[in-house]
Design a protein around this motif. Structure first.
Motif, PDB file in Angstrom:
ATOM      1  N   MET A 225       0.832  -1.199   0.000  1.00  0.00           N
ATOM      2  CA  MET A 225       0.000   0.000   0.000  1.00  0.00           C
ATOM      3  C   MET A 225       0.872   1.258   0.000  1.00  0.00           C
ATOM      4  O   MET A 225       0.622   2.194  -0.758  1.00  0.00           O
ATOM      5  CB  MET A 225      -0.904  -0.003   1.226  1.00  0.00           C
ATOM      6  N   SER A 226       1.902   1.287   0.827  1.00  0.00           N
ATOM      7  CA  SER A 226       2.710   2.506   0.848  1.00  0.00           C
ATOM      8  C   SER A 226       3.505   2.650  -0.441  1.00  0.00           C
ATOM      9  O   SER A 226       3.729   3.766  -0.915  1.00  0.00           O
ATOM     10  CB  SER A 226       3.621   2.598   2.071  1.00  0.00           C
ATOM     11  N   ILE A 394       4.595   5.431   6.681  1.00  0.00           N
ATOM     12  CA  ILE A 394       3.646   6.029   7.619  1.00  0.00           C
ATOM     13  C   ILE A 394       3.022   7.311   7.071  1.00  0.00           C
ATOM     14  O   ILE A 394       1.816   7.447   6.960  1.00  0.00           O
ATOM     15  CB  ILE A 394       4.334   6.331   8.954  1.00  0.00           C
ATOM     16  N   SER A 395       3.890   8.256   6.729  1.00  0.00           N
ATOM     17  CA  SER A 395       3.391   9.587   6.428  1.00  0.00           C
ATOM     18  C   SER A 395       2.481   9.625   5.196  1.00  0.00           C
ATOM     19  O   SER A 395       1.431  10.267   5.218  1.00  0.00           O
ATOM     20  CB  SER A 395       4.592  10.494   6.213  1.00  0.00           C
ATOM     21  N   LEU A 396       2.875   8.947   4.128  1.00  0.00           N
ATOM     22  CA  LEU A 396       2.051   9.008   2.908  1.00  0.00           C
ATOM     23  C   LEU A 396       0.674   8.372   3.108  1.00  0.00           C
ATOM     24  O   LEU A 396      -0.346   9.016   2.827  1.00  0.00           O
ATOM     25  CB  LEU A 396       2.770   8.376   1.715  1.00  0.00           C
ATOM     26  N   ALA A 447      -6.374   2.721   7.813  1.00  0.00           N
ATOM     27  CA  ALA A 447      -6.265   2.794   9.279  1.00  0.00           C
ATOM     28  C   ALA A 447      -5.913   1.427   9.856  1.00  0.00           C
ATOM     29  O   ALA A 447      -5.025   1.316  10.705  1.00  0.00           O
ATOM     30  CB  ALA A 447      -7.579   3.303   9.875  1.00  0.00           C
ATOM     31  N   ILE A 448      -6.588   0.388   9.377  1.00  0.00           N
ATOM     32  CA  ILE A 448      -6.314  -0.950   9.923  1.00  0.00           C
ATOM     33  C   ILE A 448      -4.863  -1.326   9.677  1.00  0.00           C
ATOM     34  O   ILE A 448      -4.147  -1.790  10.569  1.00  0.00           O
ATOM     35  CB  ILE A 448      -7.250  -2.005   9.276  1.00  0.00           C
ATOM     36  N   ILE A 449      -4.400  -1.066   8.474  1.00  0.00           N
ATOM     37  CA  ILE A 449      -3.034  -1.478   8.149  1.00  0.00           C
ATOM     38  C   ILE A 449      -2.010  -0.693   8.971  1.00  0.00           C
ATOM     39  O   ILE A 449      -1.062  -1.254   9.514  1.00  0.00           O
ATOM     40  CB  ILE A 449      -2.770  -1.311   6.650  1.00  0.00           C
ATOM     41  N   LEU A 450      -2.233   0.611   9.089  1.00  0.00           N
ATOM     42  CA  LEU A 450      -1.286   1.417   9.864  1.00  0.00           C
ATOM     43  C   LEU A 450      -1.272   0.948  11.324  1.00  0.00           C
ATOM     44  O   LEU A 450      -0.217   0.801  11.934  1.00  0.00           O
ATOM     45  CB  LEU A 450      -1.656   2.902   9.801  1.00  0.00           C
TER      46      LEU A 450
END
Ligand code: PFF
Length: 457
Positions: A225-226, A394-396, A447-450
């Motif tokens: 995803m990132s 994280i940030s992206l 959100a879940i992944i983070l």
């Protein structure tokens, strides 16, 4: 670059004093220039190598379609609706409250990514500049050279980016990019064919095409995803800022979809360029960020005119990286020019200097003089991977998540839909699905992944 943001030549229908792309194709080229870069040719392959090959690519493609495309349309439409940089765009809709922080996060992330991106881009530049020397002496770029050259090529690349964004060469780079990007594609195809012909290459093809589903876990999903955010230049307002220069007549859906499709094609092609060769040459797929620098020179060596091909390839890759760093610095610059009324030149020079200061530790780490060599922070080995983790992992995604929430709760998906449909009437039929993705699928999924990655269970 097809906008005239320095000269203040406004196009029809947009805010006076702001630049505008000369055509929809201009936007597509610039946005594709931003999207296609080291993310596709350097990061996508090593990430694929570290995360299980075909399975990773599959998850990546799902992430691009389910999150990348919807967020791409959102960013472009918010940019075009407000004709502002990320901070200004949010403030134009809701000046009060904490929402503007999303914009500040975008600016900060732009600088953060620039700081380590230019280190790798400098490495590419160095390979171009002394290709023959490196391949003859067999010295690979990393630890053999010490920190000096790594810092010099990093600073040089920041300087190039500053020059372009400052305005002097915008028209030049646009014209060159039009010729050089297709050339990069042709070259990638040639290198892929050469790699595929190496004995043992088919094992790499199999590794790419046969997903091993046991490899898919939360870490792979987060990474895919990132990588999608990074590769598509999403989550930090780059597409928003480029969208702000798009004329009201251009079709956001067509433009956005082209950019997503082209970027994805190049990434997958890069996979096929690297991995058959990795397997044929007995290299380690999970070698990490050094992967392409270790594998590609060996493939060039097996080609007729290999030294020339190698030089040409690294030159073209450097240009692709430059069109990406330009977009990163453009976001930051647009903020200082629009919001703080700094001159373009002053903003660009100050932010170039900030990038150098921020990036020196990464340049040192890349050269093997890692200030964080002995400490593990957030599970990352070394400063370079910590930077990559913070800004990309994280940030992206966080920026993308917050933008979806902002659009759903504050801007309103009706307004967003109107902006898109005004130039893409047929989008009306899909608007319901798109809104469902922006309101629920993207934010919940991100959100879940983070959370699963950040909160150790
Ligand atoms: N998309 C670029 C690449 O794949 O190399 C990197 C990038 C550019 C990320 C601009 C984010 C951004 F805003």
């Amino acid at each position: 670059m097809m906008y005239a943001s320095t000269g203040g030549t406004a196009g029809t229908g947009n805010a006076p004093g702001r630049g505008q792309w000369s055509s929809g194709l201009g936007f597509i080229l610039a946005a594709a220039g931003s999207a296609v870069g080291l993310g596709n040719i350097w990061r996508f392959p090593y990430s694929t190598g570290e995360n299980g090959g075909g399975a990773f690519i599959l998850v990546y493609l799902v992430a691009v379609a389910a999150i990348g495309l919807p967020v791409m349309l959102l960013e472009i439409s918010l940019g075009r609706a407000t004709q502002k940089n990320p901070v200004g765009a949010i403030a134009a809709i809701r000046a009060k409250g904490p929402w503007k922080l999303i914009g500040y996060l975008a600016i900060l992330t732009g600088l953060g990514i620039l700081s380590f991106y230019c280190v790798i881009a400098g490495e590419v530049l160095a390979w171009f500049a002394d290709y023959g020397q490196r391949t003859v002496t067999g010295t690979s770029m990393l630890h053999g050279f010490g920190a000096g050259p790594s810092i010099v090529s990093f600073v040089l690349f920041v300087g190039l980016t500053v020059l372009v964004v400052a305005g002097g060469v915008q028209r030049g780079i646009e014209r060159w990019a039009k010729i050089l990007m297709p050339l990069l594609l042709v070259m990638m195809i040639a290198v892929t064919v050469r790699g595929l012909l190496l004995p043992g290459a088919m094992e790499g093809v199999r590794w790419l095409l046969m997903p091993d589903f046991s490899k898919i876990g939360w870490k792979v999903v987060l990474e895919a995803m990132s990588q999608a955010f990074f590769s598509l230049s999403l989550g930090m307002g780059a597409m928003l800022t480029y969208g702000s220069y798009l004329s009201k007549h251009q079709n956001i859906v067509a433009c956005g979809t082209w950019v997503v499709a082209f970027d994805t094609l190049i990434a997958v092609l890069a996979g096929f360029m690297i991995f058959p060769a990795v397997f044929a040459l007995g290299q380690e797929p999970g070698a990490g960020p050094t992967l392409i620098f270790e594998v590609l020179p060996k493939v060039f060596a097996a080609m007729p005119g290999g030294a020339f091909m190698g030089m040409a390839f690294f030159f073209l890759l450097g240009v692709a990286a430059l069109t990406s760093t330009v977009s990163l610095l453009e976001v930051v610059t647009a903020y200082f020019v629009d919001e703080l009324h700094w001159s373009r030149r002053k903003s660009v020079v100050a932010m170039g200097a900030a990038t150098v200061v921020l990036g020196i530790p990464s340049a040192l780490a890349w050269a093997g003089v890692d200030p964080l060599a002995t400490v593990r922070i957030l599970g990352q080995d070394g400063l370079f991977s910590l930077m990559d983790f913070l800004w990309v992992n994280i940030s992206l995604p966080l920026g993308g998540l917050l933008l979806c929430v902002f659009a759903s709760l504050v801007w309103g998906l009706d307004a967003a839909t109107r902006e898109i449909v005004s130039s893409a009437p047929r989008f009306a039929a899909f608007a319901g699905i798109w809104r469902f993705f922006i309101r629920y699928v993207c934010p919940v999924f991100i959100a879940i992944i983070l959370l699963t990655r950040l909160v150790p269970v």
